[in-house]
Write an enzyme that holds these catalytic residues in place. Structure first.
Site, PDB file in Angstrom:
ATOM      1  N   HIS A 110      68.134  87.565 111.281  1.00  0.00           N
ATOM      2  CA  HIS A 110      66.926  87.982 110.554  1.00  0.00           C
ATOM      3  C   HIS A 110      66.013  86.767 110.406  1.00  0.00           C
ATOM      4  O   HIS A 110      66.450  85.615 110.558  1.00  0.00           O
ATOM      5  CB  HIS A 110      67.340  88.479 109.171  1.00  0.00           C
ATOM      6  CG  HIS A 110      68.134  87.441 108.425  1.00  0.00           C
ATOM      7  ND1 HIS A 110      67.534  86.419 107.702  1.00  0.00           N
ATOM      8  CD2 HIS A 110      69.469  87.234 108.339  1.00  0.00           C
ATOM      9  CE1 HIS A 110      68.482  85.644 107.192  1.00  0.00           C
ATOM     10  NE2 HIS A 110      69.671  86.123 107.572  1.00  0.00           N
TER      11      HIS A 110
ATOM     12  N   GLU B  80      76.021  90.533 106.417  1.00  0.00           N
ATOM     13  CA  GLU B  80      76.544  89.171 106.447  1.00  0.00           C
ATOM     14  C   GLU B  80      77.916  89.089 105.769  1.00  0.00           C
ATOM     15  O   GLU B  80      78.289  89.949 104.965  1.00  0.00           O
ATOM     16  CB  GLU B  80      75.547  88.215 105.780  1.00  0.00           C
ATOM     17  CG  GLU B  80      75.938  86.741 105.799  1.00  0.00           C
ATOM     18  CD  GLU B  80      76.242  86.147 107.181  1.00  0.00           C
ATOM     19  OE1 GLU B  80      76.980  86.789 107.965  1.00  0.00           O
ATOM     20  OE2 GLU B  80      75.776  85.038 107.475  1.00  0.00           O
TER      21      GLU B  80
END
Lengths: 435, 457
Positions: free
Chosen positions: B256, B325
């Site tokens: 990201h 994550e």
């Protein structure tokens, strides 16, 4: 819905977080966009039609039901359409195998009508009924019938996948007949011998016209040919993700012999299940995937505390317990995905004892007993009780064995008032007694 | 009397005290479901993709934590016969050569035995033609005498275009042909194939091999015949082989854009993109425009920073929770300094063994691999894909594609604002690293020089 929504507006579309599922959804002009794909397990673009193929008593309905149950559990809306049932609806009374003779014009006409009627319902289900997969369960033993189906699918934009079950072992066929045919409505007024004799003649009616899926002639169809009760299979041109999963299911042996084998014991990686297994004094395996649902910020809180600190969350959980995700935690829906490899391995194994936790056990139980998302989070899985599941015919027999050791009751029913404005009293109405 | 339980400090796994000493690190991510070692035996004429499948399968099995190694008999032959002259070597009436080839096979099997019994191997892939029943029976005896399970993978293909293309892709450049031009190499290799053809006895599911466990891959995966899959590892192998394909495509991996938490040095959490992160998202959209990948699938995690990045592309994308994550548990939203200060022991343990280290109430890289496996499987099935994820997750994915070990995985470089483009080529993957020219903080921590305990902290 609430002033609790989080808005983040920096990109072309705004992202808002759904307060129930804790999922970010893009919005335009304050309205959620429809086409956001949320990858749970399987995403397909167009609906799939699974078509069984095979002589009677080859396990087609068994496979259909099991596949349907599995696909629904992992979140793919699936339904079976058994043509035999349509025939029973239409005819009301079954006289004898003569109905199935290849020269019985009247019979052929009726059977064809039933198949078309079932296909029509398939079309309804897959186009407007919210279905993703339809399992068309019938013999479909002629090439002609199969091309009708392929044409139907093409006209409606459905993918087709054939599952053929081939078996020549007379013992297996006899066992199938005893397990599921004798109890069928067709033979309700017959004794065992009569029923078996009639059914064997019924099979013969199909045998001469049976055209199995062929390596050359059917090379452009997607199919799996299961032989020898799953001992061997041939796969042709698997096209997409759903078909690959079905194949994964067909990998399992589906009729186990009743040998007494070593019991496998599985636990989660949380201390309490391991301690439980330790007492058994046998080797066990730890699975992280069996850990209890992660309650995020609500970990280790009592219901009363959750009501006090997060009354909104508590209400939303009661509104949709299956999809509700704890903040920074998980939902039952997440659990199902997490547990899928466990289910896959359970299917492969023989005798297994799984020592786990309430929410996890509910998910596993829902898979075996075909319970939907509405019921799953409320299934009764009390402490100190063992549920013994034995596969039987098309489903599972359950025996509940309470081990007569007292324990707290951890089951909380859905309260009547699930409104976010409800009082504390209403919220805690169904909390079980505890210290 | 139940045994006492103690928690292993690195993996946070409960172990009963009766297991003397620290148990060997759990290799498989999850239960040890493969017990006796397995020998996978490749079967097929030359240029049928046996080595391709061997290497790919080995890479996959190692990645999921099952120690696997390939034993390529051709390599043993090149060791024994330094200079390859021509296809004559492979003629069935060349007695000397037949003897040498047999010796090589035995030598390879000897190494298989060492690997599986003494070196901690779980799966050995015996990569050779193995086209005769005699050779396969010999291997089955070998397996029986050492308690190894045997699983055959046969590749059958008669499409001359596929075979010619295989020869071009991997044979003309192999050491055997380093002094030849391509045409000569191609001709010689085709004659080599002919040497095997007369004696080839394919696996016979109806009679001779009906009780053997195997999969026949026909026409590069157009059809499969699977016989008697007997255990967990065979089942995983079959599923994997049925999901892979050889269509040309590209895989794009990136993190990201830089997030607000990144700027503060905080880990985890669910913060939005920073201003530079948003710039990256725009740059990514332009990059994708220029690349013009056909039917690109875009996948994102369910965390806001990843989704905001995907949003900017203006195309449909899918959210995967599995791409979130790594969960840093009790250390969520802390900076490295804060962790060092408040949980110095945990900080040190992590540096000691970053792959197996699990954050308290969180995850390890080993857990990540298990979580991310379905994503890998789906990536294998897809064609052009762009995966927008996070540093630890991206390291897991990259380690799979580039065959990096558990040791290396947690230190792979996956910087912000950089796209890694992977293209399958021959037996592996070509990597291009494209920095999209938008500055970002550096989130990478190299492997420390000394264990912190020795460094006096």
């Amino acid at each position: 819905m609430d002033n609790e929504d989080l808005h983040i507006g920096t990109c072309s579309r705004e992202l808002t977080q759904n307060p129930l599922r804790k999922i970010w959804i893009p919005c335009k002009n304050g309205l959620p966009e429809k086409h956001i794909f949320q990858r749970r397990v399987c995403m397909t673009n167009c609906p799939t039609l699974i078509v069984t193929v095979g002589l009677p008593a080859r396990g087609k309905t068994y496979i259909s039901k099991k596949l349907t149950r599995y696909l629904n559990w992992i979140g793919v809306p699936t339904k079976e359409f058994n043509v035999g049932q349509y025939r029973r609806e239409y005819l009301k009374i079954y006289k004898s195998f003569e109905f199935f003779r290849a020269d019985n014009e009247e019979g052929l006409k009726i059977r064809r009508q039933c198949a078309l009627s079932a296909l029509n319902d398939v079309r309804q289900y897959l186009t407007v009924g919210g279905g993703q997969v339809a399992v068309f369960d019938a013999t479909n033993t002629t090439r002609d019938r199969r091309s009708t189906i392929v044409e139907f699918a093409e006209n409606n934009g459905f993918k087709v996948f054939f599952v053929e079950s081939v078996c020549e072992d007379p013992d297996v066929i006899a066992a199938n007949i005893v397990q599921v045919k004798l109890g069928s409505p067709d033979y309700i007024n017959c004794n065992t011998e009569e029923a078996v004799e009639d059914f064997m003649k019924r099979i013969e009616c199909y045998e001469t016209s049976y055209q199995p899926l062929d390596e050359v002639l059917d090379r452009d169809l997607s199919y799996i040919k299961v032989m020898d009760v799953g001992g061997r299979y041939l796969v042709n041109r698997v096209l997409d993700h759903i078909q690959s999963r079905i194949f994964g299911k067909c990998l399992r042996k589906f009729i186990e012999e009743q040998n007494i084998k070593d019991l496998k014991v599985w636990t989660s990686q949380m201390k309490r299940t391991i301690q439980t297994a330790e007492v058994l004094g046998v080797p066990y395996e730890q699975w992280k995937a069996l850990n209890e649902i992660n309650a995020g910020v609500c970990e280790e809180m009592m219901y009363e505390e959750i009501q006090e600190s997060f009354p909104l969350e508590f209400a939303m959980r009661d509104q949709d317990k299956f999809r509700y995700r704890y903040p920074k935690g998980e939902s039952y829906e997440d659990l199902v995905q997490r547990l899928e490899p466990v289910i896959m391995e359970l299917e492969r194994q023989e005798n297994v004892l799984v020592v786990c936790h309430q929410a996890v056990m509910r998910c596993l139980l829902a898979y075996f007993l075909d319970k939907g998302a509405g019921e799953l989070p409320y299934l009764k899985c009390p402490l100190h009780t063992v549920l013994k599941l034995t596969p039987v015919a098309y489903g599972c027999r359950v025996e509940s064995v309470c081990l007569n050791v007292e324990a707290v009751n951890t089951h909380r029913h859905r309260p009547e008032n699930v409104n976010v404005q409800r009082s504390t009293e209403d919220a805690l109405q169904t909390v079980p007694a505890h210290f | 009397m139940p045994r006492e339980l103690t928690k292993n400090r690195i993996q946070k796994i409960w172990i009963s005290s009766k297991d003397d000493k620290t148990p060997s690190r759990r290799r498989g991510a999850g239960p040890h479901l493969a017990n006796p070692p397995t020998v996978i035996v490749m079967v097929g004429l030359p240029a049928r993709g046996k080595t391709y499948m061997s290497k790919k399968l080995t890479r996959y099995l190692n990645w999921i934590g099952m120690p696997t190694k390939v034993f390529n008999v051709g390599e043993y032959r090149r060791e024994a016969v330094r200079n390859y002259s021509s296809y004559d070597f492979f003629k069935s009436d060349n007695e000397d050569a037949v003897k040498i080839r047999h010796q090589c096979a035995l030598a390879a099997l000897g190494d298989v035995k060492s690997y599986l019994t003494d070196e901690g191997g779980q799966v050995a892939v015996f990569d050779a033609t193995n086209t005769t029943r005699q050779r396969r029976d010999m291997i089955l005896d070998f397996g029986r005498s050492h308690g190894f399970k045997i699983f055959f993978i046969e590749s059958v293909c008669d499409d001359p275009n596929v075979i010619a293309s295989n020869i071009m892709e991997v044979k003309v450049s192999c050491p055997d042909y380093q002094d030849c031009n391509r045409m000569d190499a191609m001709l010689d290799f085709q004659k080599r194939i002919e040497c095997y053809q007369a004696a080839y006895q394919p696996l016979d599911p109806d009679q001779y091999d009906r009780d053997r466990s195997f999969i026949k891959v026909i026409d590069v995966g157009r059809r499969f015949l699977v016989n008697r899959v007997r255990d967990h590892i065979q089942s995983k192998i079959v599923y994997y082989l049925m999901n892979i394909h050889v269509q040309p495509r590209a895989i794009y991996l990136c993190c990201h854009g830089e997030s607000v938490d990144n700027l503060k040095g905080r880990m985890g959490g669910d913060s939005e993109l920073s201003a530079r992160g948003r710039k990256f998202a725009t740059a990514l959209a332009q990059f994708v425009e220029l690349q013009k990948p056909r039917n690109l699938k875009v996948w994102s995690s369910q965390l806001c920073r990843s989704m905001q990045t995907a949003e900017e592309l203006g195309v449909p994308y899918e959210q995967w929770k599995a791409l979130n994550e790594i969960d840093t548990g009790m250390c969520e939203e802390m900076t490295y300094d804060e962790i060092k200060e408040r949980h110095p022991e945990e900080f040190a343990l992590r540096d000691e063994d970053k792959y197996y280290y699990r954050y308290p109430s969180g995850e390890s890289y080993q857990d990540l691999v298990q979580r991310v496996e379905p994503v890998i499987m789906e990536m294998e099935r897809q064609e052009n894909v762009l995966v927008i994820s996070h540093q630890a997750v991206m390291r897991c994915l990259l380690a799979y594609f580039l065959d990096k070990s558990a040791e290396e995985m947690p230190y792979l470089k996956c910087p912000l604002h950089t796209v890694l483009k992977l293209t399958p080529v021959a037996y592996g993957c070509k990597v291009e690293s494209i920095f999209l020219d938008v500055e970002a903080v550096n989130t990478h921590r190299d492997r420390p020089e000394l264990p912190l305990s020795l460094a006096g902290h």
